[in-house]
Scaffold this motif. Sequence first.
Motif, PDB file in Angstrom:
ATOM      1  N   ALA A  58      52.684  61.053  -4.753  1.00 32.85           N
ATOM      2  CA  ALA A  58      52.990  61.016  -3.423  1.00 32.85           C
ATOM      3  C   ALA A  58      51.810  60.420  -2.588  1.00 32.85           C
ATOM      4  O   ALA A  58      50.749  60.793  -3.125  1.00 32.85           O
ATOM      5  CB  ALA A  58      53.523  62.495  -2.815  1.00 32.85           C
ATOM      6  N   GLY A  59      52.132  59.752  -1.435  1.00 24.53           N
ATOM      7  CA  GLY A  59      51.053  59.027  -0.840  1.00 24.53           C
ATOM      8  C   GLY A  59      51.388  58.587   0.769  1.00 24.53           C
ATOM      9  O   GLY A  59      52.576  58.713   0.797  1.00 24.53           O
ATOM     10  N   VAL A  60      50.504  58.180   1.444  1.00 22.11           N
ATOM     11  CA  VAL A  60      50.559  57.912   2.622  1.00 22.11           C
ATOM     12  C   VAL A  60      49.730  56.513   2.711  1.00 22.11           C
ATOM     13  O   VAL A  60      48.650  56.226   2.075  1.00 22.11           O
ATOM     14  CB  VAL A  60      50.050  58.786   3.606  1.00 22.11           C
ATOM     15  N   ASN A  61      50.490  55.684   3.578  1.00 26.46           N
ATOM     16  CA  ASN A  61      50.076  54.339   3.947  1.00 26.46           C
ATOM     17  C   ASN A  61      49.849  54.013   5.477  1.00 26.46           C
ATOM     18  O   ASN A  61      50.715  54.296   6.178  1.00 26.46           O
ATOM     19  CB  ASN A  61      51.121  53.262   3.176  1.00 26.46           C
ATOM     20  N   PHE A  62      48.533  53.377   5.678  1.00 23.50           N
ATOM     21  CA  PHE A  62      48.411  53.083   6.946  1.00 23.50           C
ATOM     22  C   PHE A  62      48.328  51.604   7.329  1.00 23.50           C
ATOM     23  O   PHE A  62      47.395  51.027   6.688  1.00 23.50           O
ATOM     24  CB  PHE A  62      46.991  53.935   7.383  1.00 23.50           C
ATOM     25  N   PHE A  63      49.277  50.950   7.866  1.00 27.25           N
ATOM     26  CA  PHE A  63      49.200  49.698   8.189  1.00 27.25           C
ATOM     27  C   PHE A  63      48.549  49.253   9.657  1.00 27.25           C
ATOM     28  O   PHE A  63      49.085  49.813  10.559  1.00 27.25           O
ATOM     29  CB  PHE A  63      50.454  48.968   8.130  1.00 27.25           C
ATOM     30  N   PRO A  64      47.498  48.684   9.577  1.00 27.22           N
ATOM     31  CA  PRO A  64      46.815  48.342  10.874  1.00 27.22           C
ATOM     32  C   PRO A  64      47.556  47.149  11.538  1.00 27.22           C
ATOM     33  O   PRO A  64      48.487  46.626  11.024  1.00 27.22           O
ATOM     34  CB  PRO A  64      45.464  48.010  10.482  1.00 27.22           C
ATOM     35  N   SER A  65      46.980  47.172  12.879  1.00 30.19           N
ATOM     36  CA  SER A  65      47.925  46.175  13.793  1.00 30.19           C
ATOM     37  C   SER A  65      47.713  44.880  13.266  1.00 30.19           C
ATOM     38  O   SER A  65      46.761  44.395  13.102  1.00 30.19           O
ATOM     39  CB  SER A  65      47.147  46.505  15.093  1.00 30.19           C
ATOM     40  N   ALA A  66      49.008  44.246  13.150  1.00 30.75           N
ATOM     41  CA  ALA A  66      49.216  42.729  12.655  1.00 30.75           C
ATOM     42  C   ALA A  66      50.172  42.151  13.743  1.00 30.75           C
ATOM     43  O   ALA A  66      51.191  42.644  13.743  1.00 30.75           O
ATOM     44  CB  ALA A  66      49.610  42.651  11.381  1.00 30.75           C
ATOM     45  N   LYS A  67      49.404  41.051  14.313  1.00 25.53           N
ATOM     46  CA  LYS A  67      50.425  40.698  15.386  1.00 25.53           C
ATOM     47  C   LYS A  67      50.928  39.106  14.964  1.00 25.53           C
ATOM     48  O   LYS A  67      50.316  38.200  14.341  1.00 25.53           O
ATOM     49  CB  LYS A  67      49.869  40.438  16.738  1.00 25.53           C
ATOM     50  N   ALA A  68      52.193  38.736  15.516  1.00 20.11           N
ATOM     51  CA  ALA A  68      52.886  37.497  15.347  1.00 20.11           C
ATOM     52  C   ALA A  68      53.407  36.834  16.777  1.00 20.11           C
ATOM     53  O   ALA A  68      53.945  37.638  17.463  1.00 20.11           O
ATOM     54  CB  ALA A  68      54.108  37.379  14.366  1.00 20.11           C
ATOM     55  N   LYS A  69      53.190  35.859  17.123  1.00 19.12           N
ATOM     56  CA  LYS A  69      53.679  35.301  18.316  1.00 19.12           C
ATOM     57  C   LYS A  69      54.639  34.069  18.182  1.00 19.12           C
ATOM     58  O   LYS A  69      54.510  33.353  16.968  1.00 19.12           O
ATOM     59  CB  LYS A  69      52.489  34.845  19.026  1.00 19.12           C
ATOM     60  N   GLY A  70      55.423  33.831  19.146  1.00 22.03           N
ATOM     61  CA  GLY A  70      56.392  32.835  18.902  1.00 22.03           C
ATOM     62  C   GLY A  70      56.673  32.411  20.514  1.00 22.03           C
ATOM     63  O   GLY A  70      57.006  33.457  21.302  1.00 22.03           O
ATOM     64  N   ASP A  71      57.020  30.999  20.659  1.00 21.52           N
ATOM     65  CA  ASP A  71      57.453  30.709  22.191  1.00 21.52           C
ATOM     66  C   ASP A  71      58.885  30.780  21.850  1.00 21.52           C
ATOM     67  O   ASP A  71      59.687  29.867  21.050  1.00 21.52           O
ATOM     68  CB  ASP A  71      57.068  29.152  22.205  1.00 21.52           C
ATOM     69  N   VAL A  72      59.746  31.652  22.503  1.00 24.58           N
ATOM     70  CA  VAL A  72      61.045  31.722  22.226  1.00 24.58           C
ATOM     71  C   VAL A  72      61.875  31.167  23.522  1.00 24.58           C
ATOM     72  O   VAL A  72      61.492  31.123  24.825  1.00 24.58           O
ATOM     73  CB  VAL A  72      61.469  33.551  22.315  1.00 24.58           C
ATOM     74  N   ASN A  73      63.013  30.621  23.096  1.00 28.11           N
ATOM     75  CA  ASN A  73      63.940  30.133  24.110  1.00 28.11           C
ATOM     76  C   ASN A  73      64.356  30.925  25.154  1.00 28.11           C
ATOM     77  O   ASN A  73      64.746  32.224  24.952  1.00 28.11           O
ATOM     78  CB  ASN A  73      65.211  29.327  23.504  1.00 28.11           C
ATOM     79  N   ILE A  74      64.523  30.625  26.520  1.00 24.52           N
ATOM     80  CA  ILE A  74      65.184  31.428  27.611  1.00 24.52           C
ATOM     81  C   ILE A  74      66.660  30.961  27.732  1.00 24.52           C
ATOM     82  O   ILE A  74      66.875  29.780  27.994  1.00 24.52           O
ATOM     83  CB  ILE A  74      64.524  31.305  28.806  1.00 24.52           C
ATOM     84  N   ASN A  75      67.682  31.569  27.218  1.00 26.27           N
ATOM     85  CA  ASN A  75      69.128  31.173  27.072  1.00 26.27           C
ATOM     86  C   ASN A  75      69.563  30.769  28.191  1.00 26.27           C
ATOM     87  O   ASN A  75      70.742  29.985  28.113  1.00 26.27           O
ATOM     88  CB  ASN A  75      69.927  32.014  26.194  1.00 26.27           C
ATOM     89  N   ALA A  76      69.235  30.983  29.350  1.00 29.90           N
ATOM     90  CA  ALA A  76      69.776  30.672  30.688  1.00 29.90           C
ATOM     91  C   ALA A  76      69.624  29.098  30.961  1.00 29.90           C
ATOM     92  O   ALA A  76      70.378  28.462  31.368  1.00 29.90           O
ATOM     93  CB  ALA A  76      69.379  31.386  31.866  1.00 29.90           C
ATOM     94  N   GLY A  77      68.434  28.750  29.973  1.00 24.81           N
ATOM     95  CA  GLY A  77      68.355  27.339  30.456  1.00 24.81           C
ATOM     96  C   GLY A  77      67.574  26.521  32.039  1.00 24.81           C
ATOM     97  O   GLY A  77      66.749  26.420  32.135  1.00 24.81           O
ATOM     98  N   GLN A  78      68.767  26.668  32.696  1.00 24.21           N
ATOM     99  CA  GLN A  78      68.814  26.308  33.960  1.00 24.21           C
ATOM    100  C   GLN A  78      69.361  27.287  34.833  1.00 24.21           C
ATOM    101  O   GLN A  78      70.526  27.761  34.630  1.00 24.21           O
ATOM    102  CB  GLN A  78      69.026  24.962  34.445  1.00 24.21           C
ATOM    103  N   VAL A  79      68.836  27.684  35.931  1.00 24.65           N
ATOM    104  CA  VAL A  79      69.580  28.840  36.791  1.00 24.65           C
ATOM    105  C   VAL A  79      69.486  28.143  38.348  1.00 24.65           C
ATOM    106  O   VAL A  79      68.554  27.427  38.941  1.00 24.65           O
ATOM    107  CB  VAL A  79      68.574  30.219  37.075  1.00 24.65           C
ATOM    108  N   SER A  80      70.781  27.848  38.883  1.00 25.37           N
ATOM    109  CA  SER A  80      71.243  27.550  40.015  1.00 25.37           C
ATOM    110  C   SER A  80      71.670  28.545  41.043  1.00 25.37           C
ATOM    111  O   SER A  80      72.631  29.355  40.657  1.00 25.37           O
ATOM    112  CB  SER A  80      72.254  26.454  40.031  1.00 25.37           C
TER     113      SER A  80
END
Length: 260
Positions: A58-80
Amino acid sequence: MKKLLFLCSMMLLGVTTVSAQEFERGIFNRLGANAAVGTEGFSFGLATCITPYLELSAGVNFFPSAKAKGDVNINAGQVSIPNLNTQSMDVYNLSKIKLEGDMKRTTFDVKLSGYPFGNSLALFVVAGLSMGGKELASLSGHSDEVARIYREHPEYTKEISAEVDKYSIVIDRQGNAEGDIRAKAVRPYLGIGYGRLVPKSRVGFRVELGAQFHGDLEVYQGGKKLDVNSALKGDDDISKIIDKLTVYPVLKFMLTTRIL
């Protein structure tokens, strides 16, 4: 003198034989501790014998902070939006929003290691369960453009959302997008490796290669699961993680010690 040396040799041989006979892997008669580093983070655990062919741990695991970034589309595209003062349309062209995923968690595991060759070879197969919170990573991002739209047009009530894999994450009126990625709280585990959790000597080494089965990852916002929109398909790093990470690879390098 020769008789004395012979007698001492026989006594030493007898002590060695008794010591070898005393070390026996019976049912719960040995206890070991271990520390490891690997793809699950930093791990600590306890283990015991169940005959020479089985070990329970039996054990315990500690995962430190790991970050991933991404430029994500805004699905509205254009708002009028109609401008009530000029009787014209205000048109906003929306670019991408940068989302960041932060993976930081603590998990517990219970495993049973089987040694098909018993004491003669420390090759093993292992199976068990990994348990922890459902949340694997948090998602956060901000769009000044969306915040500007809602600020200049408080009457605008339509939702503007970010496109992450097959999910649409709503961007609030302050321009913030927040959510989290979840998996099953209890995940099966299978692996193979070499080394004893309860070594015959006081200190040993073990290496383990396995896989944690997450199943399909899901995206939540405000504690609610988002509906899947099959028309969306993100190609950013975060979307790829959600789409592909149904199986989490595990590699551990472990230092073991025998307490009893």
